[in-house]
Design an enzyme around this catalytic site. Structure first.
Site, short mmCIF file in Angstrom:
data_model
loop_
_atom_site.label_atom_id
_atom_site.label_comp_id
_atom_site.label_asym_id
_atom_site.label_seq_id
_atom_site.Cartn_x
_atom_site.Cartn_y
_atom_site.Cartn_z
N TYR A 142 46.30 -4.31 8.56
CA TYR A 142 47.39 -3.79 9.40
C TYR A 142 47.53 -2.28 9.24
O TYR A 142 48.03 -1.60 10.13
CB TYR A 142 48.73 -4.42 9.01
CG TYR A 142 49.03 -5.77 9.62
CD1 TYR A 142 48.12 -6.82 9.54
CD2 TYR A 142 50.23 -5.99 10.28
CE1 TYR A 142 48.41 -8.06 10.09
CE2 TYR A 142 50.53 -7.23 10.83
CZ TYR A 142 49.62 -8.26 10.73
OH TYR A 142 49.92 -9.47 11.27
N LYS A 191 39.29 -14.76 1.15
CA LYS A 191 38.01 -15.11 1.80
C LYS A 191 36.91 -14.46 0.99
O LYS A 191 36.16 -13.60 1.47
CB LYS A 191 38.05 -14.62 3.27
CG LYS A 191 36.88 -15.04 4.12
CD LYS A 191 36.89 -16.50 4.53
CE LYS A 191 35.63 -16.86 5.28
NZ LYS A 191 35.46 -18.32 5.46
N ASP A 223 40.31 -20.33 5.18
CA ASP A 223 40.04 -21.35 6.21
C ASP A 223 40.37 -22.74 5.66
O ASP A 223 40.98 -23.58 6.34
CB ASP A 223 38.59 -21.26 6.73
CG ASP A 223 37.54 -21.11 5.65
OD1 ASP A 223 37.90 -20.91 4.45
OD2 ASP A 223 36.34 -21.17 5.98
#
Ligand code: IPM
Ligand code: MG
Length: 361
Positions: A142, A191, A223
């Site tokens: 962001y 991840k 995920d």
């Protein structure tokens, strides 16, 4: 107690839901003898229209001078075509960064009255859903460089994802400390099979784990976490994760509790001055119709009382009132079903019912 609250009504349904939360705060002030003063702050699309900037400097200054900030929601299709750095959401990101609120706490808890509103099977819901997502709020993708360039005759867009050890460590500590106050289980989500930033994240979490021997730390790929949240949400106590993963997982987690309209959030940094906002957006499609659910904002005001003002009884009084209104079967459209005994109400009526149910002690 005297408190100065900066109030950002924002766009879409923002003004109507904030209105109800302010009435709730007024009722609390009256019952518990406090004095809450409200300072209006323009941010988001309405600030672009009025000032040509989603968060003018003097608006940020008003927030920094307050004891805490209550926010409705910002954004809407009207501002879809303004440049990226001038979007309504950019105002929100600048506010979060300006206040230094790196730790965003998003509870995913099912209200027993709403278990039939969850899209999950009863056999899963009945195992219980009560966890917190601790989301890093002022770093990561962001806040990296965003750019769109021309290369080889086409546009190429870049968004940079960067985390320092210090940024990971401070949010990691919040994760461990939150777990210490709850079930002592912390799941760090990343991840690390693909991203360097995630490998650093994971290594910092494991280094911190030595300082919190009572907390059981687990690692989960994002995920897989998305899958586990719908498969068996009862396994989670506290989830700690980076900014974008937290944004996505918290929407998913809210949905399994019935409605995103119910979920409040707190954002805190080094001081007690926090930012309190429901996790949903500005829902422009239902704005101005008096049908939005104000509960996420009302519960955000309760969190402000609890975490920034140390007003535990006052916060309990609001949460108990919400519970009583749900017990009595009142529902806004997002949590309504054809089940027997339920009454469909609008935003202002839901606010009125909650206020009517606020009791001291
Ligand atoms: C949220 C929202 C914001 C975010 C948007 C409006 C910038 O989705 O608070 O979850 O992505 O953080
Ligand atoms: Mg979001």
């Amino acid at each position: 107690m005297q408190k100065n609250i900066a109030v950002i009504r924002g766009d879409g349904i923002g003004p109507e839901i904030v209105e109800q939360a302010l009435k709730v705060l007024d009722k609390i002030a009256e019952l518990f003898c406090h004095n809450f003063e409200y300072t209006d702050v323009d941010m988001g699309g309405c600030a672009i229209d009025k000032w040509g900037d989603p968060l003018p400097e003097e608006m940020l200054a008003k927030c920094l001078a307050s004891d805490s900030v209550l926010l409705g929601a910002v954004g809407g299709p009207k501002w879809n075509d303004v440049p990226g750095n001038m979007r309504p959401e950019k105002g929100l990101l600048r506010l979060r960064a300006g206040m230094g609120v790196y730790s965003n706490n998003r509870p995913a808890k099912i209200w027993r009255q709403l278990s039939s509103a969850s899209p999950l099977k009863a056999s899963i819901v009945n195992k219980g859903i009560d966890f917190i997502i601790v989301r890093e709020l002022i770093g990561g993708i962001y806040f990296g460089t965003h750019k769109t360039e021309f290369a080889d005759g086409q546009k190429v867009a870049v968004d940079e994802l960067k985390y320092s050890e210090a940024e990971i460590e401070r949010i990691g500590r919040i994760g461990f400390e939150t777990a210490m106050k709850r079930g002592k289980k912390l799941c760090s989500v990343e991840k690390s099979n693909v991203l360097d930033s995630s490998r650093l994240w994971k290594s910092v979490m494991h280094r911190l784990a030595d300082e919190y021997p009572e907390v059981e730390l687990s690692d989960m790929l994002v995920d897989n976490c998305a899958m586990q949240i719908v498969k068996d949400p009862s396994q989670f106590d506290v989830v700690v994760t980076e900014n974008m993963f937290g944004d996505i997982l918290s929407d998913e987690a809210s949905m399994i509790t019935g409605s995103i309209g119910m979920i409040p959030s707190s954002s805190l940094g080094a001081t007690k001055c926090g930012l309190y906002e429901p996790i949903h957006g500005s829902a422009p499609d239902i704005a101005g119709k008096d049908i939005a659910n104000p509960i996420g904002t009302i519960l955000s005001a309760a969190m402000m009382l609890r975490f920034s003002f140390d007003m535990e009884n006052e916060a309990d009084a609001i949460e108990d009132a919400v519970s009583r209104v749900l017990d009595a079967g009142y529902r806004t459209g997002d949590i309504f079903s054809s089940e027997e005994g339920l009454t469909l109400v609008g935003c202002s009526e839901m606010g009125r019912l909650i206020i009517e149910n606020i009791q001291k002690g």
